[in-house]
Write an enzyme that holds these catalytic residues in place. Structure first.
Site, PDB file in Angstrom:
ATOM      1  N   LYS A  29       0.834  -1.200   0.000  1.00 43.87           N
ATOM      2  CA  LYS A  29       0.000   0.000   0.000  1.00 43.87           C
ATOM      3  C   LYS A  29       0.875   1.259   0.000  1.00 43.87           C
ATOM      4  CE  LYS A  29      -3.800  -0.475   2.201  1.00 43.87           C
ATOM      5  NZ  LYS A  29      -4.327  -1.005   3.457  1.00 43.87           N
ATOM      6  N   ARG A  98      -3.419   2.843   8.480  1.00 45.43           N
ATOM      7  CA  ARG A  98      -3.715   1.647   7.684  1.00 45.43           C
ATOM      8  C   ARG A  98      -2.531   0.686   7.636  1.00 45.43           C
ATOM      9  NH1 ARG A  98      -5.142   4.153   2.142  1.00 45.43           N
ATOM     10  NH2 ARG A  98      -6.608   2.447   1.813  1.00 45.43           N
ATOM     11  N   GLY A 107      -7.614  -7.810   4.063  1.00 47.44           N
ATOM     12  CA  GLY A 107      -8.529  -7.853   5.207  1.00 47.44           C
ATOM     13  C   GLY A 107      -7.990  -8.563   6.436  1.00 47.44           C
ATOM     14  N   MET A 109      -5.281  -7.761   8.370  1.00 40.29           N
ATOM     15  CA  MET A 109      -4.782  -6.891   9.450  1.00 40.29           C
ATOM     16  C   MET A 109      -5.719  -5.690   9.597  1.00 40.29           C
ATOM     17  SD  MET A 109      -0.752  -7.164   8.869  1.00 40.29           S
ATOM     18  CE  MET A 109      -0.901  -6.739   7.174  1.00 40.29           C
ATOM     19  N   ARG A 342      -3.128  -2.120  -6.569  1.00 37.89           N
ATOM     20  CA  ARG A 342      -2.214  -3.278  -6.475  1.00 37.89           C
ATOM     21  C   ARG A 342      -2.576  -4.280  -7.574  1.00 37.89           C
ATOM     22  NH1 ARG A 342      -4.958  -5.543  -0.893  1.00 37.89           N
ATOM     23  NH2 ARG A 342      -7.004  -5.832  -1.817  1.00 37.89           N
ATOM     24  N   HIS A 458      -2.753 -47.590 -11.215  1.00 37.05           N
ATOM     25  CA  HIS A 458      -3.554 -47.909 -12.396  1.00 37.05           C
ATOM     26  C   HIS A 458      -4.694 -46.915 -12.586  1.00 37.05           C
ATOM     27  CE1 HIS A 458      -6.770 -50.150 -14.519  1.00 37.05           C
ATOM     28  NE2 HIS A 458      -5.758 -50.497 -15.289  1.00 37.05           N
ATOM     29  N   SER A 774      13.510 -43.814 -24.379  1.00 38.70           N
ATOM     30  CA  SER A 774      12.433 -43.100 -23.701  1.00 38.70           C
ATOM     31  C   SER A 774      12.471 -43.484 -22.220  1.00 38.70           C
ATOM     32  CB  SER A 774      11.089 -43.474 -24.318  1.00 38.70           C
ATOM     33  OG  SER A 774      10.062 -42.781 -23.664  1.00 38.70           O
ATOM     34  N   CYS A 841       8.381 -40.752 -21.146  1.00 39.67           N
ATOM     35  CA  CYS A 841       6.975 -41.107 -21.321  1.00 39.67           C
ATOM     36  C   CYS A 841       6.313 -41.501 -20.002  1.00 39.67           C
ATOM     37  CB  CYS A 841       6.802 -42.196 -22.364  1.00 39.67           C
ATOM     38  SG  CYS A 841       7.584 -43.739 -21.905  1.00 39.67           S
ATOM     39  N   TYR A 861      11.734 -34.662 -26.379  1.00 38.98           N
ATOM     40  CA  TYR A 861      10.294 -34.587 -26.156  1.00 38.98           C
ATOM     41  C   TYR A 861       9.903 -35.126 -24.786  1.00 38.98           C
ATOM     42  CZ  TYR A 861       9.921 -39.628 -27.113  1.00 38.98           C
ATOM     43  OH  TYR A 861      10.050 -40.995 -27.060  1.00 38.98           O
TER      44      TYR A 861
HETATM   45  C1  PEP Z   1       6.937 -45.866 -16.914  1.00 38.31           C
HETATM   46  O1  PEP Z   1       7.313 -46.802 -16.229  1.00 38.31           O
HETATM   47  O2  PEP Z   1       7.264 -44.697 -16.686  1.00 38.31           O
HETATM   48  C2  PEP Z   1       6.040 -46.111 -18.057  1.00 38.31           C
HETATM   49  C3  PEP Z   1       5.731 -45.160 -18.895  1.00 38.31           C
HETATM   50  O3  PEP Z   1       5.507 -47.350 -18.166  1.00 38.31           O
HETATM   51  P1  PEP Z   1       4.279 -47.878 -17.270  1.00 38.31           P
HETATM   52  O4  PEP Z   1       3.758 -46.737 -16.502  1.00 38.31           O
HETATM   53  O5  PEP Z   1       3.303 -48.452 -18.216  1.00 38.31           O
HETATM   54  O6  PEP Z   1       4.936 -48.899 -16.426  1.00 38.31           O
END
Ligand code: PEP
Ligand code: MG
Length: 915
Positions: A29, A98, A107, A109, A342, A458, A774, A841, A861
């Site tokens: 403020k 203030r 609000g 203080m 602000r 899962h 990967s 992945c 990626y």
């Molecule tokens: C992993 O293990 O990161 C993977 C992509 O395979 P899953 O999750 O199917 O075991």
């Protein structure tokens, strides 16, 4: 603190000792008021006592020596520029006192208005202002606020005294109080102060000021402020500044008033001034909610010139700060004053829209636009939200595994979910944990709640893949399937009872809460993501198992499929039987027959995937889970055996007995470390051959249609170079057979999943035989920590609570350990094969913080579930832009390579590409 340090900063009359860059010292403020003064915005003058004085006060319970002199000097200056004086009963100066912390704590203080009034000054002000009612009203407000905040008389006692006067005069509103009732109120308030504190209401304006300043400093430590800081991770050490400012009066008549506003709409982000205004009122009247304010836009009709000025000033402030502002203002007898400005807080859709529009307007750069959007805001824009404005009690809270909100009736098993949905009911599937067997129930239920399992269990993985709401590991859940009931948070529910799930927070509520549907049309988000793709950030692929997932991935701009888990294709009703026959086959021929039946089905699935994704790459992982996951349980087979015997079908009973034996043989104590991944391909090469045939035949079919499929065959759970070598050869041999049979070839590549610590350590050797790697960071985390992905929840929660783990390693990559292995592997591989494609992945591929890490390693990626693509695309752009800005801070390879570099990999890289 040093006695030479400046502790009081003036602002007003076009000059200011401080400026907007000093919120740490002057509070948000104080810094804002100084900056506005310098900008020529009409601001009532005043001065700010720094946060350092607050630190001193909190530490010593007293002000630093010399402070009073500085305050007196500032008061003298203030008196000189407003032309009124404290203690001058003929022409009194009134001030507000203030609070203002460096980080906004709205609000939390205290603030005290109208300081400086006493029995004598009130009469002088009455005369000077020409309204005794006005002066009396200010005095009763001062005693009420000062009495509550400084003298700590319970607020309700003032309210009661005021109500009694209003009742006696039949007034509904405070604003109706005329002179005589106001006098009675003041008398009653003063009496209350005397009885409660044993002293009369302080009549010395300077004493009032000193007491008010001290009270505001100590409000830093009131309960609600402490609680707010804890919730918002605001450091305890910041302290508050105190701003003393000449009063301007919004309760001066019908051409006065007070209001709060935003330069843009805080819910939608629309570029239109938005807020509320209350005529003839002081600030606390808006907060008290006793009168209904009018929309700020009404001012255009009632005070057009003030409205125009307000628009101009607030637009100038937004331009100056290059940020949406939230401001407070007062109009006194037709003259506008700004009291605060602000950065405004805003809802997720507004965050995105404002960032994009400000960049389009040229107010901020695109890089700033990216950095202003937290990836979580995107998830919020894209998912439905529960309306919890009624503050419902939380039944239990689990892990926020997949966002979105669902209100549905409890189904306690996958089969029950299917039956209920067939009856037209909307269900939430509540289970201990889901397994691949439950997929039919998961396909029909819009939300899942499980008692066990973590972020890569899962249920979580499937939910994210399907874009459904999911809460896992909610431990206050006890299922009693026999009684068709479940205890949640100590309360008993039966199937069919209603629950409301909030996937973005993991909160579970009883009954049916209203849901705000996600908006399907988000042009501003689309624009932001389109910019993100042009930043040169690492690519974002999607994990997709079905043509439907692939279509969603394509729609959301995936750069390809980074993981197709082929096992999910075997669970549908038309395949599971063939899969079971293949596994339970007693002879090679029997197995071959079952595989022959599976091949065209798989090929058809792959054709659809390639058609949808052409010409983008599609990484297809060969079968990974242990085979017993496809088989019925022993209990199920025992049930079938009993029925067969009862029906005297001895042949079937004998066959089932044999099956049971085989199921028992296939059962493993620790299947996650058992007969799965590439181990299946080595012991059962026919499965690999069938899958490779299906993949390449599908690619040939789709290529004949004129499309450009780009299959990438990926082998899971590789531990050693030798495994990879044997399997790569087998894949190539099978490919040659397919090509020979069709008289045509197609380009394809082979890759390895790095999911085991050994694989990470030996990645450079494994890389000799493949053209891409990967990281399966789910398994890599599981195997590195030795935490089971599905059962670790119980102790992981304890670890998180005790601070042993800062974050869940299945959600955010553990840089120190698992991340070290990833980095080690990347560096060793890149040293010998700089061009080899490397991706991620595991579920971490959709987590913004992990994406920053992968991006810093220069990975090509990341791949995540389709519904997390936008979040990941934004995070990848943010990571890339921050690296581009800070090249010197970019992660450097930390370790030396332990082995001789592998010089063969470049040549071998070409081998698996036939065309
Ligand atoms: C992993 O293990 O990161 C993977 C992509 O395979 P899953 O999750 O199917 O075991
Ligand atoms: Mg894995």
């Amino acid at each position: 603190m040093s006695s030479f340090e400046k502790r009081v900063y003036r602002f007003g009359d076009g000059v200011a000792d401080g400026d907007g860059s000093m919120p740490d010292l002057l509070g948000g403020k104080g810094a804002g008021l100084a900056e506005m003064t310098l900008l020529g915005v009409p601001v009532p003058p005043g001065f700010t006592i720094t946060t350092k004085v607050c630190h001193h006060w909190l530490e010593h319970g007293a002000n630093p020596t010399g402070l009073q002199l500085e305050i007196d000097t500032a008061v003298e200056w203030l008196e000189s520029i407003v032309g009124r004086r404290l203690e001058d009963s003929a022409n009194p100066l009134l001030v507000s006192v203030r609070s203002g912390a460096p980080i906004s704590m709205p609000g939390m203080m205290d603030t005290i208005l109208n300081v400086g009034l006493n029995d004598a000054c009130v009469e002088g002000l009455a005369e000077k202002s020409g309204s005794r009612r006005f002066a009396l009203d200010l005095y009763r407000r001062l005693i009420q606020m000062f009495g509550t905040i400084v003298l700590e008389v319970p607020k309700q006692e003032f309210d009661r005294a005021l109500e009694a006067v209003k009742r006696a005069h039949r007034f509904a509103n405070d604003s109706e109080l005329s002179e005589s009732p106001l006098e009675k109120t003041i008398e009653a308030f003063k009496q209350l102060v005397l009885t409660r504190t044993g002293k009369p209401f302080p009549q010395e304006p300077r004493e009032q000021l000193e007491m008010a300043v001290t009270a505001v400093f100590s409000s830093w430590n009131n309960e609600r402020a402490r609680c707010y800081r804890k919730l918002n991770h605001i450091p305890e050490t910041l302290g508050t500044a105190v701003t003393v400012q000449a009063m301007v009066f919004g309760n001066r008549g019908e051409d006065s008033g007070t209001g709060v506003g935003f330069t843009r709409n805080p819910s939608t982000g629309e570029k239109n001034i938005f807020g509320e205004f209350l005529p003839n009122a002081q600030g606390e009247d808006i907060v008290a909610g006793t009168r209904t304010p009018m929309p700020i836009s009404k001012l255009a009709e009632t005070m057009p010139h003030v409205y125009r000025e307000l628009l101009a000033v607030t637009a100038m402030l937004e331009n100056h700060y290059r940020e949406m502002q939230d401001f407070e203002f007062t109009i006194e007898s037709g003259k506008l004053f700004l009291l605060q400005t602000r950065t405004a807080k805003r809802a997720a859709p507004a965050v995105v829209r404002i960032a994009v529009e400000m960049a389009s307007e040229g107010l901020i750069s695109k890089t700033e636009a990216f950095n202003r959007v937290k990836p979580e805001s995107i998830a919020e824009v894209l998912s439905s939200q529960l309306d919890t404005s009624s503050h419902p009690a939380i039944l239990t809270q689990g892990l926020a595994a997949s966002p979105g909100s669902v209100v549905g009736q409890i189904a306690l098993s996958a089969n029950q979910a299917v039956t209920m949905v067939a009856r037209g009911e909307k269900v939430v599937l509540v289970t201990e944990e889901t397994t691949a067997d439950d997929i039919h129930g998961m396909a029909v239920a819009p939300g899942f709640l499980t008692a066990r399992g973590g972020a890569t269990s899962h249920a979580a993985v499937v939910a994210r893949g399907m874009g459904k709401c999911c809460i896992t590991g909610a431990r206050d859940i006890e299922l009693d399937e026999k009684a068709d009931a479940v205890q949640i948070g100590g309360k008993l529910f039966h199937s069919g009872d209603w629950l409301s799930l909030e996937g973005s927070t993991g909160r579970v509520f009883e009954g049916k809460l209203p849901v705000r549907a996600a908006d399907n049309d988000h042009p501003h988000l689309d624009a932001l993501l389109a910019w993100a793709k042009n930043t040169g950030a690492c690519l974002v692929r999607a994990n997709a198992d079905t043509p439907q997932d692939a279509a969603a991935a394509r729609r959301m701009g995936a750069a390809g499929i980074g993981l197709c888990r082929t096992e999910h294709m075997f669970f549908a009703a038309d395949r599971l039987g063939h899969m079971r026959s293949m596994i339970l086959a007693k002879t090679k021929e029997e197995r071959a027959r079952a595989l022959d039946r599976l091949l065209p089905i798989q090929q058809h699935d792959f054709e659809e995937l390639f058609r949808t994704m052409s010409p983008l790459p599609v990484t297809i992982r060969l079968l990974d889970p242990p085979l017993h996951e496809f088989l019925p349980s022993i209990d199920e087979i025992n049930g079938e055996i009993t029925s067969a015997r009862r029906e005297e079908n001895w042949e079937l009973a004998i066959e089932l007995e044999a099956n049971r034996k085989q199921v028992e043989t296939l059962r493993e104590t620790n299947p996650m470390m058992g007969h799965r991944g590439c181990r299946l391909s080595l012991t059962c090469p026919e499965i690999l051959e069938m899958q490779v045939r299906a993949i390449l035949q599908a690619a040939l079919v789709v290529s004949a249609e004129g499309l450009n499929p780009a299959p990438e065959i990926m082998v899971p759970l590789i531990a050693s170079e030798e495994e990879m070598k044997v399997l790569a050869e087998l894949i190539r041999k099978t490919a040659q057979q397919v090509f020979a049979a069709h008289g045509r070839e197609i380009p394809y590549t082979i890759g390895a999943m790095i999911e085991l610590p050994r694989a990470a350590i030996c990645a450079d050797r494994i890389a000799r035989h493949v053209s891409f790697l990967s990281f399966g960071t789910n398994d890599l985390t599981q195997m590195t920590y030795g935490f089971s992905r599905d059962d670790a929840r119980t102790y992981l929660d304890g670890y998180l609570q005790q601070g042993i783990l800062k974050t869940d390693p299945f959600i955010t990559i553990d840089r120190e350990g698992v991340g070290y292995l990833v980095e080690l592997a990347v560096n060793s591989v890149r040293a010998v094969s700089p061009k080899i494609k490397i991706g991620v992945c595991g579920e971490h591929g959709g987590d913004p913080e992990s994406i920053h890490f992968f991006s810093s390693l220069g990975l090509d990626y990341v791949s995540c579930s389709p519904f997390r693509l936008p979040v990941a695309q934004l995070a990848a752009a943010q990571a890339h832009l921050s690296e581009a800005r800070l090249p010197e801070e970019k992660t450097q390879p930390q370790m030396l390579l332990a082995r001789e570099p592998n010089r063969n990999s470049q040549e071998e890289l070409q081998l698996d590409t036939a065309a």
